[in-house]
Design a protein around this motif. Structure first.
Motif, mmCIF file in Angstrom:
data_model
loop_
_atom_site.group_PDB
_atom_site.id
_atom_site.type_symbol
_atom_site.label_atom_id
_atom_site.label_comp_id
_atom_site.label_asym_id
_atom_site.label_seq_id
_atom_site.Cartn_x
_atom_site.Cartn_y
_atom_site.Cartn_z
ATOM 1 N N PRO A 257 51.883 9.388 23.657
ATOM 2 C CA PRO A 257 53.027 9.952 24.375
ATOM 3 C C PRO A 257 52.849 11.447 24.598
ATOM 4 N N PRO A 258 53.597 12.018 25.532
ATOM 5 C CA PRO A 258 53.554 13.475 25.692
ATOM 6 C C PRO A 258 54.118 14.156 24.459
ATOM 7 N N PRO A 259 53.498 15.238 24.018
ATOM 8 C CA PRO A 259 53.982 15.906 22.806
ATOM 9 C C PRO A 259 55.229 16.738 23.085
ATOM 10 N N ASP A 260 55.973 17.008 22.023
ATOM 11 C CA ASP A 260 57.052 17.985 22.118
ATOM 12 C C ASP A 260 56.445 19.379 22.027
ATOM 13 N N ILE A 261 56.829 20.254 22.942
ATOM 14 C CA ILE A 261 56.275 21.607 22.934
ATOM 15 C C ILE A 261 57.400 22.628 22.975
ATOM 16 N N GLN A 262 57.146 23.771 22.354
ATOM 17 C CA GLN A 262 58.091 24.886 22.373
ATOM 18 C C GLN A 262 57.351 26.143 22.760
ATOM 19 N N LEU A 263 57.950 26.923 23.648
ATOM 20 C CA LEU A 263 57.355 28.167 24.108
ATOM 21 C C LEU A 263 58.151 29.349 23.582
ATOM 22 N N SER A 264 57.431 30.382 23.165
ATOM 23 C CA SER A 264 58.076 31.636 22.750
ATOM 24 C C SER A 264 57.254 32.798 23.290
ATOM 25 N N GLN A 265 57.926 33.778 23.858
ATOM 26 C CA GLN A 265 57.222 34.891 24.481
ATOM 27 C C GLN A 265 56.705 35.843 23.421
ATOM 28 N N SER A 266 55.397 36.119 23.479
ATOM 29 C CA SER A 266 54.774 37.009 22.497
ATOM 30 C C SER A 266 54.436 38.372 23.074
ATOM 31 N N SER A 267 54.466 38.501 24.404
ATOM 32 C CA SER A 267 54.256 39.787 25.070
ATOM 33 C C SER A 267 54.774 39.633 26.502
ATOM 34 N N PRO A 268 54.824 40.696 27.286
ATOM 35 C CA PRO A 268 55.323 40.555 28.658
ATOM 36 C C PRO A 268 54.509 39.580 29.505
ATOM 37 N N PHE A 269 53.244 39.337 29.120
ATOM 38 C CA PHE A 269 52.398 38.486 29.941
ATOM 39 C C PHE A 269 51.869 37.266 29.189
ATOM 40 N N GLU A 270 52.386 36.982 27.987
ATOM 41 C CA GLU A 270 51.816 35.891 27.195
ATOM 42 C C GLU A 270 52.920 35.118 26.474
ATOM 43 N N PHE A 271 52.721 33.801 26.422
ATOM 44 C CA PHE A 271 53.644 32.927 25.709
ATOM 45 C C PHE A 271 52.861 32.098 24.696
ATOM 46 N N VAL A 273 52.478 28.723 22.595
ATOM 47 C CA VAL A 273 52.833 27.315 22.766
ATOM 48 C C VAL A 273 52.658 26.613 21.426
ATOM 49 N N ASP A 274 53.766 26.143 20.858
ATOM 50 C CA ASP A 274 53.718 25.354 19.629
ATOM 51 C C ASP A 274 53.839 23.881 19.998
ATOM 52 N N ILE A 275 52.880 23.094 19.546
ATOM 53 C CA ILE A 275 52.808 21.676 19.872
ATOM 54 C C ILE A 275 53.130 20.866 18.623
ATOM 55 N N LYS A 276 54.143 20.028 18.718
ATOM 56 C CA LYS A 276 54.435 19.145 17.589
ATOM 57 C C LYS A 276 53.345 18.084 17.511
ATOM 58 N N PRO A 277 52.606 18.003 16.396
ATOM 59 C CA PRO A 277 51.479 17.068 16.314
ATOM 60 C C PRO A 277 51.884 15.640 16.654
ATOM 61 N N VAL A 278 51.035 14.978 17.435
ATOM 62 C CA VAL A 278 51.231 13.582 17.813
ATOM 63 C C VAL A 278 50.298 12.716 16.985
ATOM 64 N N SER A 279 50.841 11.679 16.370
ATOM 65 C CA SER A 279 50.032 10.788 15.547
ATOM 66 C C SER A 279 48.923 10.155 16.400
ATOM 67 N N GLY A 280 47.693 10.286 15.935
ATOM 68 C CA GLY A 280 46.554 9.727 16.656
ATOM 69 C C GLY A 280 45.868 10.709 17.573
ATOM 70 N N ALA A 281 46.455 11.886 17.769
ATOM 71 C CA ALA A 281 45.847 12.886 18.649
ATOM 72 C C ALA A 281 44.797 13.689 17.894
ATOM 73 N N ILE A 282 43.641 13.879 18.529
ATOM 74 C CA ILE A 282 42.595 14.717 17.940
ATOM 75 C C ILE A 282 42.471 16.049 18.672
ATOM 76 N N ALA A 283 43.119 16.157 19.841
ATOM 77 C CA ALA A 283 43.084 17.395 20.614
ATOM 78 C C ALA A 283 44.196 17.351 21.652
ATOM 79 N N TYR A 284 44.394 18.489 22.326
ATOM 80 C CA TYR A 284 45.430 18.596 23.346
ATOM 81 C C TYR A 284 44.870 19.370 24.535
ATOM 82 N N LEU A 285 45.103 18.837 25.732
ATOM 83 C CA LEU A 285 44.705 19.547 26.945
ATOM 84 C C LEU A 285 45.891 20.369 27.415
#
Length: 366
Positions: A257-271, A273-285
């Motif tokens: 399934p698509p993961p749950d993600i949360q974005l938080s701004q870390s600078s004026p030009f960068e965010f 991305v926190d990804i809630k781990p998905v069971s069975g996932a070995i990586a994320y695109l």
């Protein structure tokens, strides 16, 4: 049985899968025949006039289908119309999005270039091309791919697409017949497999060492491995399958399934991305696009840890998409969220952000 001889199995099964769609009588192809599902009011003469070069071809259609009584053709049956009777014309696809270094027939291209039959498309690192066929079907070729347009035509009378895309290496994503008008034929091929699609969102990949795979996100499709002498593997939404380099198919696999993600701004030009781990996932695109549908991709990266950072090429709103990848290298649907850059970045003419070790170069107002 050679893979070319298995096309008939593939397309016949696609037809049986999709015949119950109310607005789509065209039902793919079988060997040298276009398939059409009879609806109320159809006659051999009217269908001959619509799909072939002459209304008089109804007699050849009658013979091909061994029809005894042309006045009593049951609604819902599948009619076979020989392709050699169908009047096809060359088609072209328009490029709607282009990022980075993309070659067509080994020559650099710009967005106004048209894609034609026999073209070979090569995408470099962090490059992406999306083009649209005349029926609004969309084909996307991501980075590090080589794809040959083996066939790109349409029926003169009905406007149905007859298209075959041959992946030499890399990936193709397609949304075939988004308006549900049907296609004459729409195939994505690799050296060891064929995926037939219609009214479908699908991804396919060919890898020189590991074989091939298909991921079906919406609709139905049929996957046939080159080594199989049996019927195609029928895929439903959110299912995938792989084939070995010898063309041997694996099991049907439910996509993550698509993961749950949360974005938080870390600078004026960068965010961040926190990804809630998905069971069975070995990586994320993780990809950044200009559009919510993810066709206009700016750049992407595969991460193993469930966290990363994203930016954009300049001031504006962008979209980050994240998909989970399992140990078969199959990926599921995207989770998508927008983010807005408040600083102004500098990018190359091809649309790629000019970066430094700490992020993209910024255009500062003095």
């Amino acid at each position: 049985m050679k893979i070319t001889a298995l096309i008939s199995f593939l397309l016949l099964n696609i037809a049986s899968l999709l015949m119950h769609t109310a607005h789509a009588q065209p039902a793919g192809a079988h060997e040298d025949h276009f398939l059409y599902q009879i609806k109320p009011g159809d006659t051999l003469s009217s269908l001959s006039e619509t799909f072939t070069s002459s209304p008089a071809n109804w007699q050849a259609i009658k013979k091909a289908n061994r029809i005894a009584n042309t006045r009593k053709i049951p609604t819902g049956i599948t009619l076979r119309i020989p392709f050699n009777l169908i009047d096809e014309v060359p088609d072209q696809a328009k490029i709607i999005y282009l990022t980075g270094d993309v070659l067509v027939n080994n020559q650099p291209i710009r967005k106004n270039h048209l894609i034609s039959e026999a073209d070979t498309i090569t995408t470099g690192a962090q490059s992406n091309i999306t083009f649209e066929l005349s029926d609004e079907s969309k084909v996307q070729i991501p980075p590090d791919s080589i794809v040959h347009v083996q066939r790109l035509r349409k029926f003169r009378g009905a406007g149905l697409i007859d298209a075959i895309f041959d992946i030499q290496t890399g990936k193709v994503a397609a949304h075939a017949s988004p308006n549900k008008t049907g296609v004459g034929r729409f195939e994505i091929r690799t050296p060891v497999s064929i995926t037939g699609v219609r009214g479908t969102v699908v991804r396919a990949e060919a890898a020189n060492q590991t074989g091939a795979s298909s991921e079906l996100l919406h609709g139905k499709a049929a996957f046939i491995p080159g080594a199989s002498r049996y019927q195609p593997v029928l895929l439903n939404a959110n299912q995938g399958i792989t084939a070995t380099s010898k063309g041997e198919a694996g099991d049907i696999i439910e996509l993550l399934p698509p993961p749950d993600i949360q974005l938080s701004q870390s600078s004026p030009f960068e965010f961040k991305v926190d990804i809630k781990p998905v069971s069975g996932a070995i990586a994320y695109l993780v990809r950044v696009s200009n559009d919510i549908s993810g066709y206009d991709v700016l750049f992407g990266n595969t991460v193993k840890k469930p966290e990363t950072s994203v930016t954009g090429p300049g001031k504006g709103t962008y979209y980050v998409s994240v998909r989970s990848i399992d140990n078969n290298q199959l990926a599921g649907a995207d989770a998508v969220q927008p983010f807005t850059i408040t600083a102004t970045g500098i990018m190359t003419e091809s649309g790629v952000s000019i970066g430094t070790q700490s992020g993209p170069l910024l255009q500062t107002q003095y």
